[in-house]
Design an enzyme around this catalytic site. Structure first.
Site, PDB file in Angstrom:
ATOM      1  N   GLN A  85      39.011 -33.974 -25.568  1.00 34.52           N
ATOM      2  CA  GLN A  85      38.694 -34.950 -24.523  1.00 34.52           C
ATOM      3  C   GLN A  85      39.032 -36.352 -24.993  1.00 34.52           C
ATOM      4  O   GLN A  85      38.931 -37.303 -24.240  1.00 34.52           O
ATOM      5  CB  GLN A  85      37.196 -34.890 -24.170  1.00 34.52           C
ATOM      6  CG  GLN A  85      36.778 -33.652 -23.410  1.00 34.52           C
ATOM      7  CD  GLN A  85      35.268 -33.543 -23.257  1.00 34.52           C
ATOM      8  OE1 GLN A  85      34.675 -32.594 -23.748  1.00 34.52           O
ATOM      9  NE2 GLN A  85      34.625 -34.494 -22.590  1.00 34.52           N
ATOM     10  N   PHE A 114      33.352 -29.983 -21.235  1.00 32.98           N
ATOM     11  CA  PHE A 114      31.917 -30.133 -20.964  1.00 32.98           C
ATOM     12  C   PHE A 114      31.213 -30.969 -22.021  1.00 32.98           C
ATOM     13  O   PHE A 114      30.013 -30.822 -22.236  1.00 32.98           O
ATOM     14  CB  PHE A 114      31.246 -28.749 -20.815  1.00 32.98           C
ATOM     15  CG  PHE A 114      31.889 -27.885 -19.763  1.00 32.98           C
ATOM     16  CD1 PHE A 114      31.814 -28.246 -18.426  1.00 32.98           C
ATOM     17  CD2 PHE A 114      32.602 -26.753 -20.104  1.00 32.98           C
ATOM     18  CE1 PHE A 114      32.430 -27.472 -17.438  1.00 32.98           C
ATOM     19  CE2 PHE A 114      33.219 -25.967 -19.126  1.00 32.98           C
ATOM     20  CZ  PHE A 114      33.130 -26.332 -17.793  1.00 32.98           C
ATOM     21  N   GLU A 137      34.435 -33.791 -26.781  1.00 31.55           N
ATOM     22  CA  GLU A 137      34.431 -35.255 -26.785  1.00 31.55           C
ATOM     23  C   GLU A 137      34.618 -35.740 -28.215  1.00 31.55           C
ATOM     24  O   GLU A 137      35.374 -36.658 -28.482  1.00 31.55           O
ATOM     25  CB  GLU A 137      33.115 -35.780 -26.183  1.00 31.55           C
ATOM     26  CG  GLU A 137      33.026 -37.300 -26.182  1.00 31.55           C
ATOM     27  CD  GLU A 137      31.824 -37.847 -25.414  1.00 31.55           C
ATOM     28  OE1 GLU A 137      31.283 -37.149 -24.542  1.00 31.55           O
ATOM     29  OE2 GLU A 137      31.433 -38.993 -25.698  1.00 31.55           O
ATOM     30  N   ARG A 163      20.888 -42.167 -24.295  1.00 28.80           N
ATOM     31  CA  ARG A 163      20.943 -41.777 -22.885  1.00 28.80           C
ATOM     32  C   ARG A 163      19.670 -41.028 -22.478  1.00 28.80           C
ATOM     33  O   ARG A 163      19.239 -41.095 -21.331  1.00 28.80           O
ATOM     34  CB  ARG A 163      22.203 -40.959 -22.569  1.00 28.80           C
ATOM     35  CG  ARG A 163      22.457 -40.791 -21.072  1.00 28.80           C
ATOM     36  CD  ARG A 163      23.802 -40.185 -20.748  1.00 28.80           C
ATOM     37  NE  ARG A 163      24.869 -41.149 -20.677  1.00 28.80           N
ATOM     38  CZ  ARG A 163      25.172 -41.891 -19.605  1.00 28.80           C
ATOM     39  NH1 ARG A 163      24.492 -41.747 -18.486  1.00 28.80           N
ATOM     40  NH2 ARG A 163      26.161 -42.742 -19.644  1.00 28.80           N
ATOM     41  N   PHE A 174      24.442 -35.386 -21.374  1.00 30.57           N
ATOM     42  CA  PHE A 174      24.400 -36.224 -22.580  1.00 30.57           C
ATOM     43  C   PHE A 174      22.987 -36.727 -22.893  1.00 30.57           C
ATOM     44  O   PHE A 174      22.766 -37.920 -23.068  1.00 30.57           O
ATOM     45  CB  PHE A 174      25.350 -37.412 -22.355  1.00 30.57           C
ATOM     46  CG  PHE A 174      25.951 -38.021 -23.594  1.00 30.57           C
ATOM     47  CD1 PHE A 174      26.927 -37.377 -24.323  1.00 30.57           C
ATOM     48  CD2 PHE A 174      25.561 -39.293 -24.017  1.00 30.57           C
ATOM     49  CE1 PHE A 174      27.516 -37.967 -25.444  1.00 30.57           C
ATOM     50  CE2 PHE A 174      26.133 -39.894 -25.148  1.00 30.57           C
ATOM     51  CZ  PHE A 174      27.113 -39.230 -25.852  1.00 30.57           C
ATOM     52  N   ALA A 202      31.355 -39.242 -20.005  1.00 33.37           N
ATOM     53  CA  ALA A 202      30.392 -40.089 -19.304  1.00 33.37           C
ATOM     54  C   ALA A 202      30.712 -40.148 -17.801  1.00 33.37           C
ATOM     55  O   ALA A 202      30.346 -41.105 -17.120  1.00 33.37           O
ATOM     56  CB  ALA A 202      30.337 -41.491 -19.915  1.00 33.37           C
ATOM     57  N   GLU A 227      28.928 -35.325 -14.213  1.00 37.54           N
ATOM     58  CA  GLU A 227      27.705 -34.847 -14.853  1.00 37.54           C
ATOM     59  C   GLU A 227      26.478 -34.705 -13.945  1.00 37.54           C
ATOM     60  O   GLU A 227      25.719 -33.747 -14.090  1.00 37.54           O
ATOM     61  CB  GLU A 227      27.348 -35.772 -16.030  1.00 37.54           C
ATOM     62  CG  GLU A 227      28.380 -35.743 -17.130  1.00 37.54           C
ATOM     63  CD  GLU A 227      28.110 -36.837 -18.153  1.00 37.54           C
ATOM     64  OE1 GLU A 227      28.417 -38.004 -17.866  1.00 37.54           O
ATOM     65  OE2 GLU A 227      27.565 -36.516 -19.210  1.00 37.54           O
TER      66      GLU A 227
HETATM   67  N1  MTE Z   1      34.438 -29.780 -14.927  1.00 38.16           N
HETATM   68  C1  MTE Z   1      35.202 -28.810 -15.461  1.00 38.16           C
HETATM   69  N2  MTE Z   1      35.781 -27.921 -14.640  1.00 38.16           N
HETATM   70  N3  MTE Z   1      35.399 -28.707 -16.805  1.00 38.16           N
HETATM   71  C2  MTE Z   1      34.796 -29.581 -17.681  1.00 38.16           C
HETATM   72  O1  MTE Z   1      34.990 -29.470 -18.890  1.00 38.16           O
HETATM   73  N4  MTE Z   1      33.314 -31.537 -17.940  1.00 38.16           N
HETATM   74  C3  MTE Z   1      32.229 -32.301 -17.337  1.00 38.16           C
HETATM   75  C4  MTE Z   1      32.611 -32.769 -15.942  1.00 38.16           C
HETATM   76  N5  MTE Z   1      33.107 -31.663 -15.171  1.00 38.16           N
HETATM   77  C5  MTE Z   1      33.966 -30.618 -17.145  1.00 38.16           C
HETATM   78  C6  MTE Z   1      33.839 -30.688 -15.728  1.00 38.16           C
HETATM   79  C7  MTE Z   1      31.850 -33.475 -18.117  1.00 38.16           C
HETATM   80  S1  MTE Z   1      30.800 -33.256 -19.406  1.00 38.16           S
HETATM   81  C8  MTE Z   1      32.301 -34.721 -17.811  1.00 38.16           C
HETATM   82  S2  MTE Z   1      31.790 -36.088 -18.668  1.00 38.16           S
HETATM   83  C9  MTE Z   1      33.237 -34.962 -16.705  1.00 38.16           C
HETATM   84  O2  MTE Z   1      33.628 -33.751 -16.070  1.00 38.16           O
HETATM   85  C10 MTE Z   1      34.464 -35.667 -17.257  1.00 38.16           C
HETATM   86  O3  MTE Z   1      35.421 -35.876 -16.309  1.00 38.16           O
HETATM   87  P1  MTE Z   1      35.409 -37.123 -15.300  1.00 38.16           P
HETATM   88  O4  MTE Z   1      34.960 -38.313 -16.071  1.00 38.16           O
HETATM   89  O5  MTE Z   1      36.802 -37.205 -14.865  1.00 38.16           O
HETATM   90  O6  MTE Z   1      34.449 -36.764 -14.227  1.00 38.16           O
HETATM   91  N1  LUZ Z   2      29.646 -40.366 -24.340  1.00 36.40           N
HETATM   92  C1  LUZ Z   2      29.402 -41.548 -24.907  1.00 36.40           C
HETATM   93  C2  LUZ Z   2      29.029 -39.985 -23.209  1.00 36.40           C
HETATM   94  O1  LUZ Z   2      29.968 -41.835 -25.946  1.00 36.40           O
HETATM   95  N2  LUZ Z   2      28.549 -42.394 -24.311  1.00 36.40           N
HETATM   96  C3  LUZ Z   2      27.891 -42.103 -23.181  1.00 36.40           C
HETATM   97  O2  LUZ Z   2      27.127 -42.909 -22.674  1.00 36.40           O
HETATM   98  C4  LUZ Z   2      28.120 -40.833 -22.600  1.00 36.40           C
HETATM   99  N3  LUZ Z   2      27.491 -40.460 -21.497  1.00 36.40           N
HETATM  100  C5  LUZ Z   2      27.705 -39.261 -20.981  1.00 36.40           C
HETATM  101  C6  LUZ Z   2      28.595 -38.421 -21.596  1.00 36.40           C
HETATM  102  N4  LUZ Z   2      29.255 -38.783 -22.690  1.00 36.40           N
HETATM  103 MO1  MOS Z   3      30.817 -35.321 -20.769  1.00 34.88          MO
HETATM  104  S1  MOS Z   3      29.156 -34.778 -21.831  1.00 34.88           S
HETATM  105  O1  MOS Z   3      30.537 -36.986 -20.918  1.00 34.88           O
HETATM  106  O2  MOS Z   3      32.020 -35.009 -21.877  1.00 34.88           O
END
Ligand code: MTE
Ligand code: LUZ
Ligand code: MOS
Length: 756
Positions: free
Chosen positions: A191, A222, A226, A304, A338, A503, A707
């Site tokens: 990510q 997910f 990250e 968070r 998170f 995030a 999220e």
């Molecule tokens: N949806 C799918 N299909 N696969 C993923 O890995 N990750 C989730 C969410 N939805 C995820 C998902 C998480 S933890 C985050 S932070 C956001 O997607 C990240 O993408 P965005 O910032 O573009 O929403």
């Molecule tokens: N990652 C991060 C995150 O580094 N800071 C955040 O605030 C956060 N929030 C949600 C998911 N990933």
């Molecule tokens: Mo999502 S936990 O911010 O990758």
């Protein structure tokens, strides 16, 4: 517009790291893990293993040319173990061979002797030992100690929530290829391409420009990729660097589950004070975060948790304290929400405890205390454009809370061995990285001479549809047909110094950067069009359906002709866009500020049926009213909401991480760690998006959605609890997720239900 990745996925044609054709001579790496959760390395001899059949090399920490350090926030994590091992599965050595099987075969010849040290797995024990990663932090509002006097009812209790395996379909992996100048190109399932680049440069002792990281898409992250995609990419890079050969390192499912971190388990104590009518006056809470064997992202996740301590409610007197407790388990890491979900589960549990004691419906307490416009969060920010009540009320009306709860009662009166339960779950989630610095994004847009467009950003596609959203934003800003736009791979040479796609800000921030870049190009093109059409004012030019329009009238000038002419006249057809979320800050000495660009709101109601003979349950329905702003893509957002709900329910109910006392993960395979499948998925998942709910704080009036919906899943715990109570009203309710059928059965039948 349908997500263009979907046909590729369904035909099996989308390419992930393990599908990529590798260059000739590619070698395969396998990671030799620590067999002990804690201990001092007495002896590590890889000599014999290095002579194994097909083995090219065995690398240990001694072979690292730069720093043996992969910690991103706090530098406390070795790539390969040095003197001590801190968790079972910690990488100790890297075997590189002609095949992965050959590499693994050499494991038996690695001599590793460890002097065991005591292993701690419980965060409260760690806290008592004083092994904290950072000093505890406290967010406070009002005066809790004084407020207790004014309360009619004070309840206290303990809440535990289990961790969660990410179970992304594509395990961690990377391919590293040496390039001519001594640099390395890394294809990584991450990510955070920039994160991989930065740490790989550190490990190899090279400048960042020697490391190029490329990510086409990942098979789910997910949060699990990250930060924790980085070590595997660094190991592949280290091997490629040392051996001057391409190296592939892809974990199999078993390795991935055993060696990587998961959602943090938490243990918490709460005290909640209320007026007779259900108004909450005071909330005191202590969170013990099980952080695992290194900091990873734990400190940010802890933060968070504190930010979401009061979820969607206003509480005038709050004291929330949280501690990162070091344990000898694989470092826990980011997972959708998170740290937010863990905090919300505690407050909902406190509300249930109060409701039970006061013989009030939890709904009365919930609704009474929902946020109103201009209410202040414990971290000092005022809620703006508050839609907490609007979501609750729309859900109440649309889905008929009264009828749902009536139906539960009459069903329970008529049935002995089956019981129903229902629960409402409001959610308020802050959008922005809480680390203000991370809220920036860049994009690079090229218009080619045939009018087609290539877009590069820092966003990583992981199934959440960010590429499709960005494509829509680019097509819309350039006002050309979406078919002309291509989203390129996420690559550190085209988008530099990016934040992880996390995030929930991926589309928000990268979308804005793309918009800025496209506006630059379209501005130049409109000025040219005005000139070509002998018109003064470029503002009267529009592009519609790929044709240039002047003051609303279609001209004979096409998009392609305009672009070609721009090239002939040496007008720049490329642009870099940059976006930094404005007006956000946070002061960590005062623990006050305005950390979030905005909040996302929503309310869900969950209905379940419990089989009181077996202790099993079905989730009948989850009805949601969700604030998606003006959705960028309706189908994608609905998918995000549905997927989030199911993942949240999995966390609360069936996904169970069991560790032995000596720190071994016992549920380390698909047969023992259960995730929701299609049969477990609620028969009904209704998602209704608020109408007329634009959001000026995000790109094209949208709202982040990645999220927040996960937290609707928390409602399932309390719906099941209601059904359990209907069968056994004298049972002592407990808050210890996941609420597995084993725990349910204990509650239903044991004389004194034991809480594990
Ligand atoms: N949806 C799918 N299909 N696969 C993923 O890995 N990750 C989730 C969410 N939805 C995820 C998902 C998480 S933890 C985050 S932070 C956001 O997607 C990240 O993408 P965005 O910032 O573009 O929403
Ligand atoms: N990652 C991060 C995150 O580094 N800071 C955040 O605030 C956060 N929030 C949600 C998911 N990933
Ligand atoms: Mo999502 S936990 O911010 O990758």
């Amino acid at each position: 517009m349908k997500n263009f990745d979907v046909p590729l996925h369904t035909k099996g044609r989308s390419v992930f790291v393990d599908d990529m054709p590798v260059p000739e001579g590619t070698l395969y790496a396998a990671v030799f893990p620590s067999p002990a959760a804690h201990g001092r390395i007495k002896k590590l001899d890889v000599g014999k293993a290095g002579t194994g059949e097909g083995v090219a090399a065995v690398l240990t920490c001694k072979d690292i040319p730069g720093q043996n350090q992969v910690g991103a926030i706090i530098q406390d994590e070795c790539l390969l173990a040095e003197e001590t091992v801190h968790f079972m599965g910690e990488p100790v050595a890297l075997v590189i061979a002609e095949t992965k099987a050959a590499a693994k075969k050499a494991f038996k010849d690695i001599v590793l002797e460890i002097d065991p040290l005591p292993a701690v797995t419980d965060p409260r024990e760690s806290y008592a030992n004083g092994t904290l990663i950072i000093p505890p932090r406290t967010f406070a509002l009002g005066d809790v100690d004084k407020a207790w006097e004014e309360c009619d009812m004070i309840v206290e209790g303990r809440v535990d929530s289990g961790g969660q395996e990410h179970y992304y379909m594509e395990p961690q992996g990377a391919v590293a290829v040496p390039v001519e100048d001594g640099g390395i190109k890394i294809y990584s399932s991450t990510q955070s391409p920039t994160g991989v680049q930065r740490i790989a440069a550190r490990v190899l002792g090279q400048p960042m420009h020697k490391i190029e990281v490329d990510t086409r898409r990942i098979g789910g992250g997910f949060g699990g990729k990250e930060d924790q995609a980085t070590p595997w990419a660094c190991m592949a890079a280290l091997a490629a660097y040392k051996l001057k050969k391409p190296v592939k390192l892809v974990l199999d499912r078993g390795e991935d589950i055993k060696m990587t971190g998961k959602r943090h388990p938490y243990s918490s104590d709460f005290k909640l004070g209320l007026k007779e009518d259900g108004t909450i006056l005071a909330y005191d809470v202590m969170f013990y975060q099980n952080s695992g064997a290194s900091a990873d992202l734990s400190t940010a996740i802890l933060e968070r948790t504190l930010f979401h301590g009061t979820n969607s409610y206003f509480i005038p007197n709050v004291r929330a304290t949280a501690a990162c407790c070091y344990t000898n388990l694989a470092p826990f890491t980011a997972f959708r929400g998170f740290g937010g979900p863990q905090a919300m589960f505690v407050l909902e549990s406190a509300i249930r405890t109060a409701a039970e004691t006061m013989k009030l419906s939890p709904r009365v307490i919930q609704q009474k205390n929902l946020l109103n416009e201009d209410d202040t969060f414990p971290y000092g920010m005022k809620v703006e454009n508050c839609r907490a009540r609007r979501c609750w009320e729309e859900a109440e009306e649309r889905y008929g809370f009264e009828a749902i709860f009536q139906n539960v009662e009459s069903f329970n009166a008529a049935n002995r061995m089956k019981k129903k339960g229902a629960a409402v779950m409001p959610v308020c989630f802050g959008i922005s990285f809480t680390n203000t610095m991370m809220n920036q994004a860049g994009a690079l847009v090229h218009v080619y001479t045939d009018g087609s467009v290539g877009v590069s950003t820092g966003a990583v596609e992981m199934g959440q549809g960010v590429n499709m959203k960005i494509l829509g934003i680019a097509a819309c800003t350039l006002s050309i047909s979406p078919g002309r736009v291509k989203i390129e791979t996420t690559n550190t040479t085209r988008a530099a110094n990016t934040s992880p796609t996390a995030a929930s800000t991926g589309a928000d921030m990268n979308g804005r950067a793309v918009q800025v870049a496209c506006q630059g190009i379209i501005g130049r093109l409109k000025r040219l069009a005005a000139e070509l059409l002998h018109h003064e004012n470029a503002d009267d030019i529009e592009i519609k359906e790929d044709m240039v329009h002047l003051t609303g009238w279609k001209t004979a000038l096409s998009w392609e002709a305009l672009v070609t002419e721009a090239f002939n006249r040496r007008i720049d057809l490329s642009s870099h866009g940059y976006y930094a979320t404005p007006d956000i800050y946070f002061d960590r000495t005062e623990e006050k500020g305005k950390p979030f660009a905005y909040h996302v709101f929503g309310t869900a109601v969950t209905e379940v049926t419990l089989d009181c003979l077996r202790g099993t349950y079905e989730i009948d329905a989850v009805h949601v009213v969700h604030d998606a702003g003006k959705s960028l893509n309706f189908l994608i957002d609905r998918g995000q909401a549905e997927g989030g709900v199911v993942q949240g329910i999995g966390w609360m109910t069936m996904e169970e991480l069991i560790y032995s006392k000596d720190g071994r993960l016992l549920t380390d395979s698909s047969s023992t760690y259960k995730v929701p499948d299609i049969k477990f998925t609620p028969r009904v998942v209704d998602v209704h998006f608020l109408e007329d709910a634009g959001n000026p704080k995000a790109v094209m009036n949208s709202k982040a959605i990645g999220e927040p919906p996960l937290m609707y899943g928390i409602g399932a715990y309390f719906a099941i609890l209601e059904a359990m109570k209907a069968f056994r009203p004298d049972g002592d309710i407990f808050f210890h997720s996941p609420l597995t059928p084993e725990k349910v059965l204990n509650f239903l039948y044991l004389k004194k239900p034991s809480i594990p």
